[in-house]
Scaffold this motif. Structure first.
Motif, PDB file in Angstrom:
ATOM      1  N   ARG A   1       0.829  -1.208   0.000  1.00  0.00           N
ATOM      2  CA  ARG A   1       0.000   0.000   0.000  1.00  0.00           C
ATOM      3  C   ARG A   1       0.863   1.257   0.000  1.00  0.00           C
ATOM      4  O   ARG A   1       0.567   2.238  -0.693  1.00  0.00           O
ATOM      5  CB  ARG A   1      -0.936  -0.021   1.213  1.00  0.00           C
ATOM      6  CG  ARG A   1      -2.067  -1.050   1.097  1.00  0.00           C
ATOM      7  CD  ARG A   1      -3.133  -0.791   2.151  1.00  0.00           C
ATOM      8  NE  ARG A   1      -2.605  -0.986   3.495  1.00  0.00           N
ATOM      9  CZ  ARG A   1      -2.622  -2.140   4.131  1.00  0.00           C
ATOM     10  NH1 ARG A   1      -3.154  -3.201   3.555  1.00  0.00           N
ATOM     11  NH2 ARG A   1      -2.145  -2.230   5.361  1.00  0.00           N
ATOM     12  N   GLU A   2       1.920   1.223   0.794  1.00  0.00           N
ATOM     13  CA  GLU A   2       2.831   2.378   0.808  1.00  0.00           C
ATOM     14  C   GLU A   2       3.475   2.583  -0.547  1.00  0.00           C
ATOM     15  O   GLU A   2       3.626   3.721  -1.018  1.00  0.00           O
ATOM     16  CB  GLU A   2       3.900   2.173   1.880  1.00  0.00           C
ATOM     17  CG  GLU A   2       3.353   2.223   3.302  1.00  0.00           C
ATOM     18  CD  GLU A   2       4.426   1.930   4.331  1.00  0.00           C
ATOM     19  OE1 GLU A   2       4.131   2.000   5.538  1.00  0.00           O
ATOM     20  OE2 GLU A   2       5.566   1.626   3.902  1.00  0.00           O
ATOM     21  N   ALA A   3       3.894   1.420  -1.176  1.00  0.00           N
ATOM     22  CA  ALA A   3       4.501   1.539  -2.500  1.00  0.00           C
ATOM     23  C   ALA A   3       3.507   2.093  -3.509  1.00  0.00           C
ATOM     24  O   ALA A   3       3.847   2.907  -4.377  1.00  0.00           O
ATOM     25  CB  ALA A   3       5.014   0.180  -2.952  1.00  0.00           C
ATOM     26  N   ALA A   4       2.242   1.598  -3.419  1.00  0.00           N
ATOM     27  CA  ALA A   4       1.213   2.111  -4.331  1.00  0.00           C
ATOM     28  C   ALA A   4       0.988   3.599  -4.089  1.00  0.00           C
ATOM     29  O   ALA A   4       0.848   4.390  -5.048  1.00  0.00           O
ATOM     30  CB  ALA A   4      -0.075   1.323  -4.133  1.00  0.00           C
ATOM     31  N   ALA A   5       0.954   3.978  -2.799  1.00  0.00           N
ATOM     32  CA  ALA A   5       0.780   5.395  -2.490  1.00  0.00           C
ATOM     33  C   ALA A   5       1.950   6.223  -3.015  1.00  0.00           C
ATOM     34  O   ALA A   5       1.781   7.297  -3.600  1.00  0.00           O
ATOM     35  CB  ALA A   5       0.620   5.585  -0.978  1.00  0.00           C
ATOM     36  N   GLN A   6       3.195   5.647  -2.812  1.00  0.00           N
ATOM     37  CA  GLN A   6       4.378   6.348  -3.301  1.00  0.00           C
ATOM     38  C   GLN A   6       4.358   6.450  -4.819  1.00  0.00           C
ATOM     39  O   GLN A   6       4.729   7.472  -5.413  1.00  0.00           O
ATOM     40  CB  GLN A   6       5.641   5.619  -2.829  1.00  0.00           C
ATOM     41  CG  GLN A   6       6.926   6.334  -3.191  1.00  0.00           C
ATOM     42  CD  GLN A   6       8.153   5.616  -2.638  1.00  0.00           C
ATOM     43  OE1 GLN A   6       8.000   4.570  -2.033  1.00  0.00           O
ATOM     44  NE2 GLN A   6       9.304   6.197  -2.831  1.00  0.00           N
ATOM     45  N   LEU A   7       3.906   5.312  -5.448  1.00  0.00           N
ATOM     46  CA  LEU A   7       3.816   5.327  -6.907  1.00  0.00           C
ATOM     47  C   LEU A   7       2.805   6.383  -7.367  1.00  0.00           C
ATOM     48  O   LEU A   7       3.022   7.103  -8.357  1.00  0.00           O
ATOM     49  CB  LEU A   7       3.401   3.941  -7.408  1.00  0.00           C
ATOM     50  CG  LEU A   7       3.265   3.789  -8.926  1.00  0.00           C
ATOM     51  CD1 LEU A   7       4.589   4.099  -9.613  1.00  0.00           C
ATOM     52  CD2 LEU A   7       2.811   2.391  -9.292  1.00  0.00           C
ATOM     53  N   GLY A   8       1.689   6.467  -6.611  1.00  0.00           N
ATOM     54  CA  GLY A   8       0.709   7.514  -6.953  1.00  0.00           C
ATOM     55  C   GLY A   8       1.315   8.902  -6.825  1.00  0.00           C
ATOM     56  O   GLY A   8       1.096   9.783  -7.670  1.00  0.00           O
ATOM     57  N   ARG A   9       2.076   9.078  -5.711  1.00  0.00           N
ATOM     58  CA  ARG A   9       2.715  10.386  -5.531  1.00  0.00           C
ATOM     59  C   ARG A   9       3.712  10.672  -6.654  1.00  0.00           C
ATOM     60  O   ARG A   9       3.787  11.780  -7.181  1.00  0.00           O
ATOM     61  CB  ARG A   9       3.417  10.428  -4.169  1.00  0.00           C
ATOM     62  CG  ARG A   9       2.455  10.483  -2.987  1.00  0.00           C
ATOM     63  CD  ARG A   9       3.211  10.839  -1.712  1.00  0.00           C
ATOM     64  NE  ARG A   9       4.215   9.862  -1.377  1.00  0.00           N
ATOM     65  CZ  ARG A   9       3.981   8.788  -0.650  1.00  0.00           C
ATOM     66  NH1 ARG A   9       2.752   8.565  -0.184  1.00  0.00           N
ATOM     67  NH2 ARG A   9       4.963   7.953  -0.376  1.00  0.00           N
ATOM     68  N   MET A  10       4.497   9.631  -7.008  1.00  0.00           N
ATOM     69  CA  MET A  10       5.473   9.811  -8.085  1.00  0.00           C
ATOM     70  C   MET A  10       4.783  10.100  -9.405  1.00  0.00           C
ATOM     71  O   MET A  10       5.251  10.916 -10.211  1.00  0.00           O
ATOM     72  CB  MET A  10       6.340   8.558  -8.207  1.00  0.00           C
ATOM     73  CG  MET A  10       7.261   8.359  -7.024  1.00  0.00           C
ATOM     74  SD  MET A  10       8.226   6.847  -7.167  1.00  0.00           S
ATOM     75  CE  MET A  10       9.200   7.280  -8.608  1.00  0.00           C
ATOM     76  N   THR A  11       3.650   9.384  -9.629  1.00  0.00           N
ATOM     77  CA  THR A  11       2.894   9.647 -10.860  1.00  0.00           C
ATOM     78  C   THR A  11       2.410  11.090 -10.884  1.00  0.00           C
ATOM     79  O   THR A  11       2.459  11.791 -11.911  1.00  0.00           O
ATOM     80  CB  THR A  11       1.714   8.679 -10.944  1.00  0.00           C
ATOM     81  OG1 THR A  11       2.208   7.330 -10.917  1.00  0.00           O
ATOM     82  CG2 THR A  11       0.933   8.875 -12.227  1.00  0.00           C
ATOM     83  N   GLY A  12       1.922  11.553  -9.720  1.00  0.00           N
ATOM     84  CA  GLY A  12       1.498  12.965  -9.636  1.00  0.00           C
ATOM     85  C   GLY A  12       2.657  13.909  -9.901  1.00  0.00           C
ATOM     86  O   GLY A  12       2.508  14.933 -10.596  1.00  0.00           O
TER      87      GLY A  12
END
Length: 332
Positions: free
Chosen positions: A296-307
């Motif tokens: 979940r953290e990685a997905a959140a980080q990936l979302g942040r990176m995508t943003g």
């Protein structure tokens, strides 16, 4: 035997004479009974008594046969025959003595045969007596062996009962172990299923990371195209564009390092989760929660990176628009 040392030839003869004096016929059995009464023993063996008693009877018969029969003539004969009666009586006595001697000889022969048979019977009786004593001794030994065997059987029965109880207990324990094994297999299957789930999640995370890497590569290609366009810009704008490009490249480097660090951390966490799964099945659920949390953290980080990438694209587009505006102004 101790009684044979007490029973002597003289004592046997004395017992025979007393039996004869009492009007009883001396035999091996009667003599033995009388000797047993006198000596307070068994009375000796038939093998000891028999020869002595036969010799005593022989001497007694020899003494009886040595005396001829002498009887006075009946008074009736004397009265009737007068003168010749005495002579006739003498002849009759001689005939009677001769017949008596012949009968005694026959009786002696019969006696000898009977004594031989008696000796044989006594020997057989002695043998039977020894066999009887041996049989009694063996019976005593067999009784002792039987008692020992019965005790052994009792002990074996007790051991068999204890072994039976132990077998029942072992069977019960085997059933319990079988149930424990089934439960352990169920837990192992659950752990295996959980491991497969984690592996599937890790595979999905790897696929997501690959997608992010592809996006990063696409972004790098787009940035490379932007650099190529920026290089074509006029020389007068080179310093400004170089400074902006350096700033952009630094930001991209930081973003790339952050992305690589995130991938490295994600891989490290995945390795830790797999190692913990293999070391302890009981910690599977805790590690699975940790892996899910990390995912979940990685997905959140990936979302942040995508943003951040989207923002960077917007910034690059804005800068390109600014550059194009500068270019148009310069052309005018």
């Amino acid at each position: 035997m101790a009684s044979e040392a007490i029973i002597t030839e003289e004592l046997i003869c004395k017992a025979a004479e007393q039996l004869a004096a009492e009007g009883m016929r001396p035999t091996n059995e009667t003599v033995r009974e009388l000797l047993a009464k006198w000596t307070n023993t068994k009375g000796g063996s038939y093998a000891t008594i028999g020869p002595v008693l036969r010799a005593w009877k022989a001497r007694r018969k020899a003494a009886e046969s040595a005396e001829p029969v002498r009887e006075a003539a009946p008074q009736v004969v004397l009265d009737k025959v007068q003168g010749w009666a005495a002579e006739m009586w003498g002849v009759a006595l001689e005939l009677a003595n001769g017949r008596l001697a012949s009968e005694r000889e026959s009786l002696e022969k019969v006696r000898l045969e009977l004594e031989a048979e008696t000796a044989e019977a006594l020997g057989l009786a002695e043998k039977r007596e020894d066999e009887r004593d041996e049989a009694r001794r063996q019976a005593v030994e067999l009784g002792a062996q039987l008692g020992a065997a019965q005790a052994d059987i009792t002990a074996q029965t007790e051991r068999a009962a204890a072994a039976g109880a132990r077998a029942v207990e072992l069977e019960k324990r085997a059933h319990e172990l079988h149930d424990d094994l089934k439960a352990e297999r169920a837990r192992r299957d659950d752990a295996e299923q959980a491991r497969r789930t984690v592996e599937a999640e890790l595979a999905a995370q790897r696929a997501e990371a690959a997608r992010m890497a592809q996006q990063l590569a696409d972004l790098e290609r787009e940035l490379a195209q932007a650099r190529a366009e920026l290089v074509a810009v006029r020389k007068e704008q080179a310093d400004a564009l170089a400074a902006q490009r350096a700033q952009h490249e630094a930001e991209l480097g930081r973003m790339r390092e952050a992305h690589q660090q995130a991938l490295h951390d994600q891989k490290q966490r995945s390795v830790d989760v797999i190692g913990k799964l293999e070391q302890s099945k009981q910690r599977m659920e805790a590690e699975l929660d940790e892996a899910r949390k990390a995912a979940r953290e990685a997905a959140a980080q990936l979302g942040r990176m995508t943003g951040e990438l989207d923002a960077l694209r917007s910034q690059v587009a804005s800068q390109e628009a600014t550059i194009r505006g500068f270019t148009r102004k310069a052309d005018k």
